[in-house]
Scaffold this motif. Structure first.
Motif, PDB file in Angstrom:
ATOM      1  N   GLY A   1      -3.866  -8.594   3.791  1.00  0.00           N
ATOM      2  CA  GLY A   1      -2.872  -8.452   4.792  1.00  0.00           C
ATOM      3  C   GLY A   1      -3.030  -7.234   5.427  1.00  0.00           C
ATOM      4  N   VAL A   2      -2.983  -7.211   6.633  1.00  0.00           N
ATOM      5  CA  VAL A   2      -2.839  -5.946   7.440  1.00  0.00           C
ATOM      6  C   VAL A   2      -1.880  -5.991   8.496  1.00  0.00           C
ATOM      7  CG1 VAL A   2      -4.364  -4.411   9.063  1.00  0.00           C
ATOM      8  CG2 VAL A   2      -5.504  -5.655   7.144  1.00  0.00           C
ATOM      9  N   TYR A   3      -0.999  -5.119   8.593  1.00  0.00           N
ATOM     10  CA  TYR A   3      -0.076  -5.035   9.658  1.00  0.00           C
ATOM     11  C   TYR A   3      -0.557  -4.465  10.799  1.00  0.00           C
ATOM     12  CZ  TYR A   3       3.181  -6.817   5.883  1.00  0.00           C
ATOM     13  OH  TYR A   3       3.708  -7.533   4.870  1.00  0.00           O
ATOM     14  N   SER A   4      -0.323  -4.802  11.969  1.00  0.00           N
ATOM     15  CA  SER A   4      -0.914  -4.387  13.244  1.00  0.00           C
ATOM     16  C   SER A   4      -0.409  -2.811  13.413  1.00  0.00           C
ATOM     17  CB  SER A   4      -0.475  -5.128  14.591  1.00  0.00           C
ATOM     18  OG  SER A   4       0.934  -5.387  14.543  1.00  0.00           O
ATOM     19  N   GLY A   5       1.116  -2.609  12.785  1.00  0.00           N
ATOM     20  CA  GLY A   5       1.183  -1.197  12.994  1.00  0.00           C
ATOM     21  C   GLY A   5       0.421  -0.126  12.567  1.00  0.00           C
ATOM     22  N   LEU A   6      -0.296  -0.757  11.469  1.00  0.00           N
ATOM     23  CA  LEU A   6      -1.293   0.271  10.628  1.00  0.00           C
ATOM     24  C   LEU A   6      -2.298   0.949  11.560  1.00  0.00           C
ATOM     25  CD1 LEU A   6      -2.497   1.543   8.313  1.00  0.00           C
ATOM     26  CD2 LEU A   6      -4.009  -0.732   7.883  1.00  0.00           C
TER      27      LEU A   6
ATOM     28  N   ILE B   1       4.180 -15.227   2.213  1.00  0.00           N
ATOM     29  CA  ILE B   1       4.195 -14.029   2.993  1.00  0.00           C
ATOM     30  C   ILE B   1       3.770 -14.575   4.487  1.00  0.00           C
ATOM     31  CG2 ILE B   1       3.106 -11.947   3.744  1.00  0.00           C
ATOM     32  CD1 ILE B   1       2.798 -11.370   0.555  1.00  0.00           C
ATOM     33  N   LYS B   2       2.741 -15.460   4.625  1.00  0.00           N
ATOM     34  CA  LYS B   2       2.453 -16.025   5.996  1.00  0.00           C
ATOM     35  C   LYS B   2       3.432 -16.812   6.549  1.00  0.00           C
ATOM     36  CE  LYS B   2      -1.538 -17.844   4.309  1.00  0.00           C
ATOM     37  NZ  LYS B   2      -2.790 -18.401   4.529  1.00  0.00           N
ATOM     38  N   LYS B   3       4.279 -17.294   5.602  1.00  0.00           N
ATOM     39  CA  LYS B   3       5.597 -18.279   6.252  1.00  0.00           C
ATOM     40  C   LYS B   3       6.769 -17.153   6.774  1.00  0.00           C
ATOM     41  CE  LYS B   3       5.106 -22.029   3.186  1.00  0.00           C
ATOM     42  NZ  LYS B   3       5.616 -22.753   1.811  1.00  0.00           N
ATOM     43  N   GLN B   4       6.664 -16.019   5.987  1.00  0.00           N
ATOM     44  CA  GLN B   4       7.803 -15.264   6.382  1.00  0.00           C
ATOM     45  C   GLN B   4       7.524 -14.162   7.572  1.00  0.00           C
ATOM     46  OE1 GLN B   4       8.638 -13.310   2.675  1.00  0.00           O
ATOM     47  NE2 GLN B   4       9.326 -15.269   1.729  1.00  0.00           N
ATOM     48  N   GLU B   5       6.102 -13.815   7.656  1.00  0.00           N
ATOM     49  CA  GLU B   5       5.831 -12.842   8.494  1.00  0.00           C
ATOM     50  C   GLU B   5       5.159 -13.667   9.842  1.00  0.00           C
ATOM     51  OE1 GLU B   5       6.308  -9.692   8.354  1.00  0.00           O
ATOM     52  OE2 GLU B   5       6.897  -9.351   6.217  1.00  0.00           O
ATOM     53  N   LYS B   6       5.310 -12.850  10.841  1.00  0.00           N
ATOM     54  CA  LYS B   6       4.488 -13.445  12.016  1.00  0.00           C
ATOM     55  C   LYS B   6       3.080 -13.031  12.121  1.00  0.00           C
ATOM     56  CE  LYS B   6       4.752 -12.983  17.284  1.00  0.00           C
ATOM     57  NZ  LYS B   6       5.457 -12.468  18.241  1.00  0.00           N
ATOM     58  N   ILE B   7       2.245 -14.008  12.150  1.00  0.00           N
ATOM     59  CA  ILE B   7       0.613 -13.948  12.210  1.00  0.00           C
ATOM     60  C   ILE B   7       0.469 -13.530  13.443  1.00  0.00           C
ATOM     61  CG2 ILE B   7      -1.342 -14.979  11.746  1.00  0.00           C
ATOM     62  CD1 ILE B   7       0.100 -16.587   9.501  1.00  0.00           C
ATOM     63  N   SER B   8      -0.283 -12.417  13.870  1.00  0.00           N
ATOM     64  CA  SER B   8      -0.990 -12.081  14.968  1.00  0.00           C
ATOM     65  C   SER B   8      -1.925 -13.157  15.528  1.00  0.00           C
ATOM     66  CB  SER B   8      -1.643 -10.747  14.923  1.00  0.00           C
ATOM     67  OG  SER B   8      -2.446 -10.281  15.987  1.00  0.00           O
ATOM     68  N   THR B   9      -1.501 -13.246  16.687  1.00  0.00           N
ATOM     69  CA  THR B   9      -2.757 -14.163  17.502  1.00  0.00           C
ATOM     70  C   THR B   9      -3.478 -13.395  18.326  1.00  0.00           C
ATOM     71  OG1 THR B   9      -0.908 -14.657  19.239  1.00  0.00           O
ATOM     72  CG2 THR B   9      -1.057 -15.966  17.218  1.00  0.00           C
ATOM     73  N   ASP B  10      -3.653 -12.153  18.338  1.00  0.00           N
ATOM     74  CA  ASP B  10      -4.470 -11.362  19.446  1.00  0.00           C
ATOM     75  C   ASP B  10      -5.860 -11.371  18.904  1.00  0.00           C
ATOM     76  OD1 ASP B  10      -4.267  -8.879  21.653  1.00  0.00           O
ATOM     77  OD2 ASP B  10      -5.739  -8.405  19.910  1.00  0.00           O
ATOM     78  N   LYS B  11      -6.706 -12.041  19.639  1.00  0.00           N
ATOM     79  CA  LYS B  11      -7.926 -12.307  19.078  1.00  0.00           C
ATOM     80  C   LYS B  11      -8.795 -11.024  18.925  1.00  0.00           C
ATOM     81  CE  LYS B  11     -12.214 -14.872  20.391  1.00  0.00           C
ATOM     82  NZ  LYS B  11     -12.728 -15.733  21.269  1.00  0.00           N
ATOM     83  N   LYS B  12      -8.770 -10.130  19.939  1.00  0.00           N
ATOM     84  CA  LYS B  12      -9.414  -8.904  19.751  1.00  0.00           C
ATOM     85  C   LYS B  12      -9.180  -8.266  18.467  1.00  0.00           C
ATOM     86  CE  LYS B  12     -10.684  -5.032  22.364  1.00  0.00           C
ATOM     87  NZ  LYS B  12     -10.715  -4.026  23.744  1.00  0.00           N
TER      88      LYS B  12
END
Length: 263
Positions: free
Chosen positions: A108-113, A51-62
Protein backbone atom coordinates in the motif's frame (compact mmCIF):
# COMPACT_ATOMS: atom_id res chain seq x y z
CA UNK A 1 6.91 -12.08 51.95
CA UNK A 2 7.29 -14.97 49.52
CA UNK A 3 10.77 -15.13 48.02
CA UNK A 4 11.01 -15.83 44.27
CA UNK A 5 14.34 -17.28 43.23
CA UNK A 6 15.70 -15.52 40.10
CA UNK A 7 16.25 -18.78 38.24
CA UNK A 8 12.56 -19.67 38.54
CA UNK A 9 11.45 -16.91 36.19
CA UNK A 10 14.27 -17.75 33.81
CA UNK A 11 13.24 -21.39 33.83
CA UNK A 12 9.60 -20.80 32.97
CA UNK A 13 10.45 -18.41 30.14
CA UNK A 14 13.20 -20.68 28.83
CA UNK A 15 10.74 -23.57 28.84
CA UNK A 16 8.51 -21.66 26.43
CA UNK A 17 11.48 -20.98 24.12
CA UNK A 18 12.08 -24.69 23.63
CA UNK A 19 8.70 -24.96 21.93
CA UNK A 20 9.80 -22.83 18.98
CA UNK A 21 12.29 -23.16 16.16
CA UNK A 22 14.69 -20.55 14.89
CA UNK A 23 15.34 -19.27 11.39
CA UNK A 24 17.73 -16.79 9.80
CA UNK A 25 16.77 -13.58 8.05
CA UNK A 26 18.29 -12.66 4.65
CA UNK A 27 21.04 -10.77 6.49
CA UNK A 28 21.78 -13.74 8.77
CA UNK A 29 20.02 -12.41 11.86
CA UNK A 30 18.43 -15.12 14.04
CA UNK A 31 14.63 -15.08 14.04
CA UNK A 32 11.85 -16.89 15.87
CA UNK A 33 8.98 -17.69 13.50
CA UNK A 34 5.93 -19.39 14.97
CA UNK A 35 3.66 -19.22 11.92
CA UNK A 36 3.82 -20.75 8.46
CA UNK A 37 4.22 -18.65 5.34
CA UNK A 38 0.77 -19.71 4.20
CA UNK A 39 -0.79 -18.57 7.48
CA UNK A 40 0.94 -15.21 7.24
CA UNK A 41 -0.08 -14.73 3.60
CA UNK A 42 -3.69 -15.39 4.52
CA UNK A 43 -3.48 -12.88 7.37
CA UNK A 44 -1.88 -10.34 5.05
CA UNK A 45 -4.55 -10.78 2.40
CA UNK A 46 -7.35 -10.45 4.94
CA UNK A 47 -5.81 -7.33 6.46
CA UNK A 48 -5.28 -5.79 3.02
CA UNK A 49 -8.92 -6.30 2.09
CA UNK A 50 -9.98 -4.59 5.31
CA UNK A 51 -7.65 -1.66 4.63
CA UNK A 52 -9.04 -1.27 1.11
CA UNK A 53 -12.52 -1.03 2.58
CA UNK A 54 -11.49 1.61 5.09
CA UNK A 55 -9.21 3.78 2.94
CA UNK A 56 -10.01 5.71 -0.22
CA UNK A 57 -8.35 4.08 -3.21
CA UNK A 58 -6.81 6.49 -5.71
CA UNK A 59 -8.34 6.49 -9.17
CA UNK A 60 -5.69 8.80 -10.61
CA UNK A 61 -4.39 6.80 -13.56
CA UNK A 62 -1.09 8.64 -13.86
CA UNK A 63 -0.23 8.12 -10.19
CA UNK A 64 -1.20 4.45 -10.28
CA UNK A 65 0.87 3.78 -13.41
CA UNK A 66 3.86 5.55 -11.84
CA UNK A 67 3.75 3.64 -8.57
CA UNK A 68 3.17 0.36 -10.40
CA UNK A 69 6.13 1.07 -12.68
CA UNK A 70 8.50 1.55 -9.75
CA UNK A 71 7.13 -1.47 -7.89
CA UNK A 72 7.24 -3.78 -10.92
CA UNK A 73 10.84 -2.80 -11.67
CA UNK A 74 11.81 -4.16 -8.25
CA UNK A 75 9.52 -7.19 -7.99
CA UNK A 76 10.42 -8.35 -11.52
CA UNK A 77 13.91 -9.17 -10.28
CA UNK A 78 12.73 -11.24 -7.32
CA UNK A 79 12.55 -15.02 -7.30
CA UNK A 80 9.04 -16.55 -7.34
CA UNK A 81 7.53 -16.59 -3.87
CA UNK A 82 6.44 -19.87 -2.31
CA UNK A 83 3.45 -18.47 -0.41
CA UNK A 84 1.83 -16.20 -3.01
CA UNK A 85 1.76 -15.89 -6.77
CA UNK A 86 2.01 -12.16 -7.42
CA UNK A 87 2.65 -8.80 -5.80
CA UNK A 88 -0.26 -6.39 -5.53
CA UNK A 89 0.16 -2.64 -5.08
CA UNK A 90 -2.65 -0.21 -4.29
CA UNK A 91 -2.37 3.57 -4.08
CA UNK A 92 -4.49 5.16 -1.37
CA UNK A 93 -5.72 8.72 -1.81
CA UNK A 94 -4.48 10.15 1.46
CA UNK A 95 -2.19 12.91 2.72
CA UNK A 96 -0.36 10.39 4.89
CA UNK A 97 3.36 10.20 4.18
CA UNK A 98 3.46 6.46 4.42
CA UNK A 99 3.59 3.07 2.74
CA UNK A 100 3.42 -0.51 3.96
CA UNK A 101 3.77 -4.09 2.83
CA UNK A 102 1.97 -7.13 4.21
CA UNK A 103 2.70 -10.85 3.98
CA UNK A 104 1.32 -12.27 0.76
CA UNK A 105 2.85 -9.52 -1.35
CA UNK A 106 0.37 -6.76 -0.55
CA UNK A 107 1.78 -3.23 -0.89
CA UNK A 108 0.00 0.00 0.00
CA UNK A 109 1.28 3.45 -0.96
CA UNK A 110 -0.34 6.64 0.31
CA UNK A 111 -0.37 9.44 -2.24
CA UNK A 112 0.99 11.87 0.36
CA UNK A 113 4.28 9.98 0.22
CA UNK A 114 4.90 11.33 -3.28
CA UNK A 115 5.27 14.82 -1.85
CA UNK A 116 8.35 13.64 0.04
CA UNK A 117 9.63 10.84 -2.21
CA UNK A 118 9.96 13.33 -5.05
CA UNK A 119 11.39 11.09 -7.79
CA UNK A 120 11.36 7.47 -8.92
CA UNK A 121 14.55 6.62 -7.05
CA UNK A 122 13.27 7.93 -3.73
CA UNK A 123 9.96 6.10 -4.21
CA UNK A 124 11.95 2.96 -5.06
CA UNK A 125 13.77 3.38 -1.74
CA UNK A 126 10.47 3.20 0.13
CA UNK A 127 9.04 0.37 -2.00
CA UNK A 128 12.26 -1.62 -1.66
CA UNK A 129 12.23 -1.07 2.09
CA UNK A 130 8.64 -2.32 2.39
CA UNK A 131 9.34 -5.34 0.21
CA UNK A 132 12.34 -6.02 2.45
CA UNK A 133 9.93 -6.41 5.38
CA UNK A 134 8.09 -9.14 3.47
CA UNK A 135 11.23 -10.89 2.25
CA UNK A 136 12.61 -11.00 5.80
CA UNK A 137 9.34 -12.30 7.35
CA UNK A 138 9.18 -9.34 9.71
CA UNK A 139 5.43 -9.56 10.29
CA UNK A 140 5.78 -13.22 11.27
CA UNK A 141 8.72 -12.34 13.47
CA UNK A 142 6.98 -9.49 15.27
CA UNK A 143 3.79 -11.49 15.76
CA UNK A 144 5.87 -14.40 17.07
CA UNK A 145 7.87 -12.17 19.41
CA UNK A 146 4.70 -10.58 20.72
CA UNK A 147 3.13 -13.95 21.39
CA UNK A 148 6.29 -15.22 23.02
CA UNK A 149 6.48 -12.13 25.22
CA UNK A 150 2.87 -12.62 26.30
CA UNK A 151 3.56 -16.26 27.07
CA UNK A 152 6.58 -15.33 29.17
CA UNK A 153 4.59 -12.77 31.14
CA UNK A 154 1.78 -15.25 31.75
CA UNK A 155 4.26 -17.86 33.01
CA UNK A 156 5.99 -15.28 35.18
CA UNK A 157 2.65 -14.21 36.59
CA UNK A 158 2.02 -17.82 37.61
CA UNK A 159 5.44 -18.05 39.20
CA UNK A 160 4.80 -14.86 41.16
CA UNK A 161 1.37 -16.03 42.31
CA UNK A 162 0.83 -15.14 45.96
CA UNK A 163 3.98 -13.06 46.19
CA UNK A 164 3.85 -9.69 47.88
CA UNK A 165 4.05 -6.80 45.39
CA UNK A 166 3.04 -9.16 42.54
CA UNK A 167 1.24 -6.41 40.62
CA UNK A 168 4.22 -4.08 40.86
CA UNK A 169 6.56 -6.84 39.73
CA UNK A 170 4.36 -7.70 36.75
CA UNK A 171 4.11 -4.04 35.75
CA UNK A 172 7.90 -3.82 35.85
CA UNK A 173 8.26 -6.96 33.76
CA UNK A 174 5.78 -5.59 31.22
CA UNK A 175 7.70 -2.34 30.93
CA UNK A 176 10.92 -4.29 30.49
CA UNK A 177 9.43 -6.36 27.69
CA UNK A 178 8.05 -3.30 25.92
CA UNK A 179 11.17 -1.15 26.02
CA UNK A 180 13.80 -3.87 26.32
CA UNK A 181 12.61 -6.29 23.65
CA UNK A 182 9.77 -5.20 21.40
CA UNK A 183 10.83 -1.64 20.58
CA UNK A 184 14.54 -2.27 19.94
CA UNK A 185 13.47 -5.32 18.01
CA UNK A 186 11.38 -3.05 15.78
CA UNK A 187 14.41 -0.84 15.17
CA UNK A 188 16.46 -3.87 14.18
CA UNK A 189 13.83 -4.81 11.62
CA UNK A 190 13.65 -1.30 10.21
CA UNK A 191 17.42 -1.12 9.83
CA UNK A 192 17.44 -4.55 8.20
CA UNK A 193 14.75 -3.47 5.73
CA UNK A 194 16.78 -0.37 4.92
CA UNK A 195 19.70 -2.64 4.02
CA UNK A 196 17.58 -5.07 2.00
CA UNK A 197 15.59 -2.31 0.31
CA UNK A 198 18.73 -0.43 -0.73
CA UNK A 199 20.09 -3.57 -2.35
CA UNK A 200 16.79 -4.31 -4.10
CA UNK A 201 16.33 -0.83 -5.53
CA UNK A 202 19.97 -0.58 -6.67
CA UNK A 203 19.79 -3.98 -8.38
CA UNK A 204 16.62 -2.83 -10.16
CA UNK A 205 18.47 0.12 -11.67
CA UNK A 206 17.50 2.95 -9.33
CA UNK A 207 19.99 5.44 -7.91
CA UNK A 208 20.93 4.31 -4.35
CA UNK A 209 22.26 7.77 -3.47
CA UNK A 210 18.67 8.99 -3.55
CA UNK A 211 17.92 6.82 -0.50
CA UNK A 212 19.93 9.28 1.56
CA UNK A 213 18.12 12.22 -0.02
CA UNK A 214 14.78 10.60 0.77
CA UNK A 215 15.51 10.47 4.48
CA UNK A 216 16.78 14.03 4.45
CA UNK A 217 13.36 14.92 3.01
CA UNK A 218 11.65 12.76 5.65
CA UNK A 219 13.53 14.56 8.41
CA UNK A 220 12.40 17.93 7.03
CA UNK A 221 8.81 16.72 6.65
CA UNK A 222 8.72 15.56 10.27
CA UNK A 223 9.54 19.09 11.40
CA UNK A 224 11.57 17.60 14.23
CA UNK A 225 8.47 15.92 15.66
CA UNK A 226 10.06 12.56 16.32
CA UNK A 227 10.16 10.62 19.58
CA UNK A 228 13.54 9.78 21.16
CA UNK A 229 15.09 6.81 19.38
CA UNK A 230 15.10 4.81 22.62
CA UNK A 231 11.29 4.96 22.74
CA UNK A 232 10.65 4.41 19.05
CA UNK A 233 10.28 1.36 16.84
CA UNK A 234 12.13 3.18 14.06
CA UNK A 235 15.71 4.40 13.91
CA UNK A 236 16.07 8.16 14.14
CA UNK A 237 16.36 10.00 10.83
CA UNK A 238 19.98 10.90 11.61
CA UNK A 239 20.87 7.27 12.36
CA UNK A 240 19.17 6.14 9.17
CA UNK A 241 20.97 8.72 7.04
CA UNK A 242 24.35 7.84 8.56
CA UNK A 243 23.86 4.11 7.99
CA UNK A 244 22.58 4.54 4.45
CA UNK A 245 25.52 6.75 3.49
CA UNK A 246 27.92 4.02 4.59
CA UNK A 247 25.97 1.31 2.79
CA UNK A 248 25.66 3.30 -0.44
CA UNK A 249 29.43 3.83 -0.44
CA UNK A 250 29.95 0.07 -0.08
CA UNK A 251 27.63 -0.95 -2.93
CA UNK A 252 29.28 -2.44 -6.02
CA UNK A 253 28.91 -0.59 -9.30
CA UNK A 254 25.73 -1.64 -11.08
CA UNK A 255 25.49 -2.55 -14.75
CA UNK A 256 21.70 -2.45 -14.70
CA UNK A 257 20.15 0.12 -17.02
CA UNK A 258 18.44 2.91 -15.12
CA UNK A 259 14.66 2.95 -14.84
CA UNK A 260 12.39 5.53 -16.43
CA UNK A 261 9.23 5.77 -14.34
CA UNK A 262 7.67 9.22 -14.55
CA UNK A 263 4.79 10.88 -12.76
Amino acid sequence: MKIIKPFLLSTVVAASLTLYGCANSPTGRTQILLFSGTEMSQLGAQSFEEIKKQEKISTDKKTNVYVQCVTSAITARLAPQSDFTQWEVVVFDSEQINAFALPGGKIGVYSGLLKVAVNQDQLATVIGHEIGHVMANHSNERLSRSQLANTGLQLSNLALGGAEYQNIAMAGLGLGVQYGILMPYGRAQESESDTLGLKLMAEAGFDPQQSVNLWVNMAKASGGNQPPELLSTHPSNSTRIKNLKAQVAALPASNVKGQNCKL
